[in-house]
Design a protein around this motif. Structure first.
Motif, short mmCIF file in Angstrom:
data_model
loop_
_atom_site.label_atom_id
_atom_site.label_comp_id
_atom_site.label_asym_id
_atom_site.label_seq_id
_atom_site.Cartn_x
_atom_site.Cartn_y
_atom_site.Cartn_z
N LEU A 102 0.84 -1.20 0.00
CA LEU A 102 0.00 0.00 0.00
C LEU A 102 0.88 1.25 0.00
O LEU A 102 0.64 2.19 -0.75
N PHE A 105 2.48 1.62 -3.30
CA PHE A 105 1.49 2.11 -4.25
C PHE A 105 1.26 3.60 -4.06
O PHE A 105 1.25 4.37 -5.03
N GLU A 119 -9.27 13.84 -5.68
CA GLU A 119 -9.45 12.64 -4.85
C GLU A 119 -8.15 11.89 -4.67
O GLU A 119 -7.75 11.53 -3.57
N PHE A 123 -5.46 11.17 -1.39
CA PHE A 123 -5.07 9.82 -1.03
C PHE A 123 -3.56 9.64 -1.12
O PHE A 123 -2.95 9.04 -0.26
N ASN B 43 -14.08 4.17 11.79
CA ASN B 43 -13.25 5.19 11.14
C ASN B 43 -13.55 5.37 9.66
O ASN B 43 -12.99 6.23 9.01
N LYS B 45 -16.47 5.99 6.98
CA LYS B 45 -17.88 6.39 6.84
C LYS B 45 -18.37 6.11 5.42
O LYS B 45 -18.08 6.87 4.51
N ARG B 97 -14.35 3.93 -2.67
CA ARG B 97 -14.59 5.38 -2.73
C ARG B 97 -13.37 6.17 -2.28
O ARG B 97 -13.41 7.41 -2.18
N ASP B 99 -11.63 5.90 0.66
CA ASP B 99 -11.55 6.20 2.09
C ASP B 99 -10.21 5.69 2.63
O ASP B 99 -9.94 4.49 2.64
N GLU B 100 -9.39 6.61 3.08
CA GLU B 100 -8.03 6.25 3.46
C GLU B 100 -8.00 5.31 4.67
O GLU B 100 -7.22 4.35 4.72
N GLN B 101 -8.86 5.58 5.64
CA GLN B 101 -8.90 4.71 6.82
C GLN B 101 -9.29 3.28 6.42
O GLN B 101 -8.78 2.30 6.97
N TRP B 103 -8.65 1.88 3.59
CA TRP B 103 -7.49 1.27 2.94
C TRP B 103 -6.48 0.75 3.96
O TRP B 103 -5.92 -0.32 3.80
N TRP B 104 -6.27 1.55 5.00
CA TRP B 104 -5.33 1.07 6.02
C TRP B 104 -5.88 -0.13 6.75
O TRP B 104 -5.14 -1.05 7.11
N ASP B 107 -5.46 -3.02 4.44
CA ASP B 107 -4.04 -3.39 4.45
C ASP B 107 -3.72 -4.19 5.71
O ASP B 107 -3.00 -5.19 5.67
N ARG B 108 -4.24 -3.77 6.82
CA ARG B 108 -3.98 -4.46 8.09
C ARG B 108 -4.55 -5.89 8.06
O ARG B 108 -3.90 -6.84 8.46
N PHE B 140 -7.15 -0.26 -6.45
CA PHE B 140 -7.40 1.17 -6.34
C PHE B 140 -8.09 1.68 -7.60
O PHE B 140 -9.07 2.42 -7.55
#
Lengths: 146, 351
Positions: A102, A105, A119, A123, B43, B45, B97, B99-101, B103-104, B107-108, B140
Motif C-alpha cells: 500500500l 502504491f 481525490e 489519497f 473510522n 464512513k 470510494r 476512504d483512506e482509513q 485502505w489502512w 491493508d492491516r 485502487f
C-alpha cells in the motif's frame, strides 16, 4: 492421476481410469475451445461456489460452466488447493515498519499523479490519519442516513 | 417508461420496478446491516445510499439466477441480503470510494495474506512484488470512466468472503503475468494430437500393418464413442469431481473441502448420492470414486456390447489398445492461453 489412491482397489480400473482421464481432458479441451473468451463467471461467484455460499440454482449453472471451461475449473481447483491456515487474519494493529504494497502504491501514485486530481491527491499525499482527523475530513460525508 | 437505477456493479442499468419495491420492503434489514458495519468500522464512513445501491446492483445481477426465475419476492431479496458478507462488502465499498482509513484497515487485515499467497504462487520475490503491486493498483483503479474510478473492488459484491475473492483475483493476476506468447500452438495440431489416436505409425507401412491399423482404428473409435456416451450421462457434479481428481490432480482431502462446506449445494448432492449425513472424509470421497468407476465400467461395457455389437474378447482388445495407446502420456498442454498459463503457475508455485 494421484498415486496411492483408488486405482489399485478395483482390478482393471487402472486402464479404465487412464481412459477416463484421457477422455475427460479431450472433452474439456473441446468444450473450452468452443466457449467465448469473455464468457466466464466473475471471481466473486467462483469463490462463493468454493466457499459453499451459492444457492442450488446458481451452483448448478456454475458447475455446468466449470465442467466445460478449463480456466475456470483450474481457478476453482487452485482455490480448493489453498491451505486453510493461509486464511488467518493478521492480528497486528498497524502495518509493519517496512514499506508494504500500500505504501509502495501510494508513493508511486504520489510520484506520478498531479496533485490537482482532487481525490487521488488527498489519497496519495495523506499519511495514515488518526481517527479524529479522518472524521473531520471535509471530503467525507458528514452524516449517516441510518 | 420506468425509471432506472443508473449505477450497477457492472455498469448495466437496472429497471426500477419490482427490485426497488422489494428493496423498500427490506429497508429495515439494510439499515440494520449498514449500522452494524458502521459500528464495526467506525473510522470509515460509507454513506447508507452507497451501501444500499451496491446491494441493489448485486441483487439485480445475481437474484434472478439465485431464485431461478425472472421475478423474485421480497423474501428472496431478504435471503439474498442476509447471505452477503456485509462487513467485507462495506470495507470494499469504502476502499472503492477512496476512504483512506478503509485502505489502512484493508491493508492491516489482508496485506500479510496477499503477500504470502502471492509468494506461494510465484517463483521469485521480484515477480511476487510485481504481482502484489499490480493487484493494489488494480484494486485502487487508475482508470477513470465518466468520473468514476474503475476500482477492481467494483466487481466484489460480497457473495463470498473478501479474502477468498482476493485469492481468486491474485490467481488471475499471476496467470496474466505468466502469459507467454511463445507457446502459441495451432489449435488444429493440438486437437488432433491429443485424442486417443493411432498416429504412431511408421512411414513404411506394409499391407499387414495397414490391416492392423484398420482393425485397431475400429476398436479405438468404439472405445472412445462408448466412453464419451457414458461420461455424458454423468451428473455435472460427478463430472466436476472427476475433473478435479483426474485433470486437476486434486488430492482427496482437497476435493473433500468443497463437499464439506455446510451450505454447499455440492454437499447436498453428495449426501444424496452417498446416503451419508455426517462429515465428509477423504475415505468417503475415495469410496464414492470407486463407485463411479464401477458405474462407468459397467455402462461402458454394456455400451460396447449393445451399441457396437462387440463380444467380450473384443472388449478386452479395446481395453488393451487403449492401454497401449501412445496418447495416454499426453500432458494437459497449451491448447488455450488460459490453461497453459494457469498450468505454469500451478506447476511452479503451488505444492
Amino acid at each position: 492421476m494421484n498415486l496411492n489412491e483408488p486405482q489399485d482397489n478395483y482390478g482393471e480400473s487402472g486402464i479404465l481410469q487412464q481412459l477416463i482421464e484421457l477422455r475427460l481432458k479431450a472433452r474439456l479441451r473441446q468444450e473450452t475451445l468452443a466457449k467465448a473468451a469473455d464468457d466466464h463467471p466473475d471471481e466473486d461467484m467462483v469463490n462463493a461456489l468454493v466457499e459453499g455460499r451459492l444457492e442450488d440454482n446458481e451452483s448448478a449453472v456454475l458447475i455446468s460452466h466449470l465442467v466445460g471451461c478449463a480456466p475456470c475449473l483450474h481457478l476453482t481447483s487452485e482455490l480448493l488447493r489453498a491451505e486453510p491456515e493461509m486464511d488467518e487474519v493478521s492480528s497486528s494493529a498497524e502495518p509493519a515498519a517496512e514499506p508494504g504494497p500500500l505504501r509502495r502504491f501510494l508513493d508511486r501514485v504520489a510520484g506520478s499523479l498531479a496533485p490537482s486530481i482532487e481525490e487521488d491527491a488527498v489519497f496519495a499525499y495523506g499519511e495514515k490519519l488518526e481517527p479524529e482527523a479522518s472524521e473531520t475530513d471535509p471530503e467525507l460525508p458528514e452524516n449517516d442516513p441510518k | 417508461m420506468p425509471a432506472l437505477i443508473e449505477e450497477t456493479i457492472h455498469g448495466g442499468p437496472v429497471l426500477e420496478t419490482e427490485l426497488t419495491r422489494n428493496l423498500e420492503l427490506c429497508a429495515d434489514q439494510l439499515i440494520e446491516c449498514h449500522s452494524r458495519c458502521a459500528e464495526h468500522y467506525p473510522n470509515s464512513k460509507l454513506p447508507f445510499e452507497e451501501f444500499r445501491n451496491a446491494i441493489a446492483a448485486a441483487a439485480a445481477k445475481y437474484l434472478p439466477g439465485m431464485a431461478g426465475k425472472n421475478s423474485s419476492s421480497p423474501g428472496d431479496l431478504s435471503r439474498f441480503i442476509g447471505q452477503l458478507k456485509h462487513l467485507d462488502l462495506y470495507l470494499a465499498l469504502a476502499c472503492m470510494r477512496g476512504d483512506e482509513q478503509a485502505w489502512w484497515e484493508f491493508d492491516r487485515q489482508h496485506r500479510s495474506f496477499i503477500e504470502r499467497w502471492t509468494r506461494r504462487l510465484m517463483r521469485s520475490d521480484t515477480e511476487a512484488d510485481e504481482i502484489i503491486d499490480a493487484v493494489y493498483v488494480e484494486l485502487f483503479g487508475t482508470k477513470i470512466v465518466n468520473g468514476v474510478r474503475q476500482s477492481k473492488f467494483r466487481s466484489y459484491a460480497g457473495r463470498g468472503t473478501l479474502r477468498g475473492w482476493l485469492r481468486a483475483v491474485i490467481l488471475n493476476a499471476a496467470v496474466d503475468v505468466h502469459r507467454a506468447p511463445k507457446t502459441e500452438v495451432s489449435v488444429d495440431d493440438l486437437t488432433e494430437n491429443e485424442e486417443l489416436s493411432s498416429q504412431d505409425i511408421s512411414h513404411s507401412e506394409t499391407e499387414q500393418s495397414m490391416l492392423t491399423k484398420i482393425v485397431r482404428e475400429r476398436y479405438r473409435a468404439a472405445t472412445v464413442a462408448a466412453l464419451d456416451h457414458v461420461l455424458a450421462t454423468l451428473d455435472d457434479q460427478e463430472t466436476l469431481l472427476l475433473l478435479y481428481y483426474h485433470v486437476e490432480g486434486l488430492k482427496l482431502r482437497e476435493i473433500a473441502r468443497i463437499i464439506e462446506e455446510p451450505r454447499s449445494p455440492i454437499r447436498v448432492w453428495f449426501q444424496r448420492r452417498t446416503s451419508r449425513q455426517g462429515r465428509v472424509h477423504e475415505s468417503t470421497v475415495m469410496r464414492w470414486l470407486e463407485k463411479v468407476y464401477r458405474k462407468i465400467s459397467d455402462s461402458f461395457q454394456l455400451e460396447l456390447v449393445k451399441k457396437h455389437g462387440l463380444k467380450p474378447e473384443e472388449i478386452e482388445i479395446c481395453k488393451a489398445i487403449a492401454a497401449e495407446d501412445p496418447a495416454h502420456t499426453i500432458a494437459f498442454s497449451p491448447f488455450t492461453k488460459g490453461v497453459n498459463k494457469k498450468d505454469q503457475v500451478r506447476g511452479e508455485g503451488a505444492p
